[in-house]
Design an enzyme around this catalytic site. Sequence first.
Site, PDB file in Angstrom:
ATOM      1  N   HIS A  64       0.826  -1.202   0.000  1.00 25.07           N
ATOM      2  CA  HIS A  64       0.000   0.000   0.000  1.00 25.07           C
ATOM      3  C   HIS A  64       0.860   1.251   0.000  1.00 25.07           C
ATOM      4  CE1 HIS A  64       0.792  -0.990   4.241  1.00 25.07           C
ATOM      5  NE2 HIS A  64       0.797   0.326   4.444  1.00 25.07           N
ATOM      6  N   CYS A 180     -20.882  19.216  32.248  1.00 21.03           N
ATOM      7  CA  CYS A 180     -21.098  17.962  32.976  1.00 21.03           C
ATOM      8  C   CYS A 180     -21.178  18.287  34.466  1.00 21.03           C
ATOM      9  CB  CYS A 180     -19.980  16.962  32.688  1.00 21.03           C
ATOM     10  SG  CYS A 180     -18.350  17.472  33.286  1.00 21.03           S
TER      11      CYS A 180
END
Length: 681
Positions: A64, A180
Amino acid sequence: MSLITEEQVVLDLAGADRHEATRRLGERLVASGRCTDIDTFLGDVRKREETMATGLPGGIGIPHARSTAITEPSLVFGRSADGIDWGAKDGPATLIFLIAAPEGGGDAHMQMLPKLARALMKKDFKAALAAATTEAEVVRIVSNEVALDQPAAAATADRTGAAAAPAAKRVLNLVGVTSCPTGIAHTYMAAEGLENAAQAAGHTIRVETQGSAGSTPLGADVIAAADAVIFAHDLPVKDAGRFAGKPLVDVGVKKGISDGPALVSQAEQLVAEWDADPSKAAASAAAASAGGGAGGLTSKVESGASTGTKIRQWLMTGVSYMIPFVAAGGILIALSFMLAQVALGAEGPIEIVKYNLTSPDQYNIAQNFSALSLTSWAGLLFVIGGASFGFLVPILSGFIAFAIADRPGLVPGIVGGSIAFTMGAGFLGGLATGFLGGFVARWISQWKVAKGVRGVMPVVVIPLLSTLITAGLFIAVLGKPIKALSDALTAGLNNMSGSSAILLGVLLGAMMGFDLGGPVNKAAYFFATAGLATAGTATDSPQLKIMAAVMAAGMVAPLAMALATTIRPQLFSEPERENGKAAWLLGASFISEGAIPFAAADPVRTISSSVIGSAVTGGLVMMFGATLRAPHGGIWVLPLIGNFLLFLLALVIGVLVMTVIVVALKSRDTHLAEVDASATV
């Protein structure tokens, strides 16, 4: 376009060596119009092969490269009956995939490798390729397992012009808010998740993080120019009316971390719907105006949540407002003990607790403070820290009540918590008065009263009656048994030694490592921070050891994953290796959520390793007797940790244990590990 076509399949691949076989595969890319210069492309492939052989065990070859000669992400498949040596130790390759990506192809190359790796671990996939009789059959088999995500494919098509361009996509200006309960980790991770997702989709976004360090509000001009809004929060958005009249995606904070692309997609859909129906904007603005707002104090309790979830949200609202008092008071007291030890020797921390603001003797720091005296400074810090600690139970109680009843709950909650603290009922008394005050205030606020009385209900009737009922019931009925229970719990902790203390540390450590910021983790953290209120200004209480054990255990998972990605990078994908770099700082700062990306990708192995490593650290900290007053901070509060060298030793041991386990478990995925190891182009 598809990654692979029938023209890119060679069922009878042959060649004297892998280079000749690669050329034959590359010629198929030329024939399909995806390669403009085969020699340039083959040169890039060979350069990659010289870095590391791309043959894998089991008869697999995956040459590749990225190359300027490639016009779009492509796969070419070749099958060799006799096998071709591709550098694998166990023999020649019979199934070969040539992976080609454009030089500027973004993450297309990195998408193909992991997906192909996972496919090649499936016996059925390899068996189907070996048995395929036609090129079309191979294309179908491969396409079912390996395909690019749409954004990467679309981006490549835009760059190369190889695909017909769709209608121009509207670029959106988005804004978001994240928060949060503790305002420490999830808040900022969700913001980053939204920013990355918006950028990947070609949009712009500005996020307001309403964290523990405060927030810089988005400008009115920024909000006015926004096409849509994304809220990822576990506390209500401060001054949410600013965003009225905008399409809104409203979810919990964890969705911002894990599902950023989906949230951006929802925003796109809402914008399209509102463009088609302008009346929706007017309706939204009207609804927001009618709903009013609670102002700066916020808490989020989901109306449709289960009873258990609501209880957790009520508790975490109280904890989120209590933590700044814990941090300020705990750190000031710890600093005062450090200075006292320097000024007065080993007995300094014992002597300094005598300082106050009311006595007529030399211990009255207000009357006898000297700027040139180290002892005076130690006494000053102790008195201020003690004053901050005096608010822990009232604030915890007040904001639990606030979460239940909104503003009407503040007065009975705070007054009840103060009475609980005065009676010595500790944080258990604060919990009781918080829930009692909240429910009483909510009940009274729902009374149907005459129109003339409504105006004085919030300022007179509700605070008067709810405080009287809450405080009266606690003093006359609930206070004594709850104080007895609190005393028993404190005595039990004080009497813990040896195996019982270690076992508690192991349990709390395992909880910290289980869900990395989730409910179980937060339960252990709540137990530790609430214990600080009981510890008060004591110098060596077991609650301080519990806080140290919880913080050390919460640091293990991100540090261990950072170490694992450093020493065995081939076991992790490229995104995981990048997350590993960030996890060093997150772990060192006691942000367990730094390990969430790893747990999300591989939950069984990561969480099982985390539980064991964190439990080891928790148990060792309790055994070593390390203490901590600060509720957060990680290595940044190291000087405030009692027996900090042993604290560090326990942390290192737990990190090493988790690292060894997670590396051993992941090493079993040989094929995926070797594919990811070769993904360096």
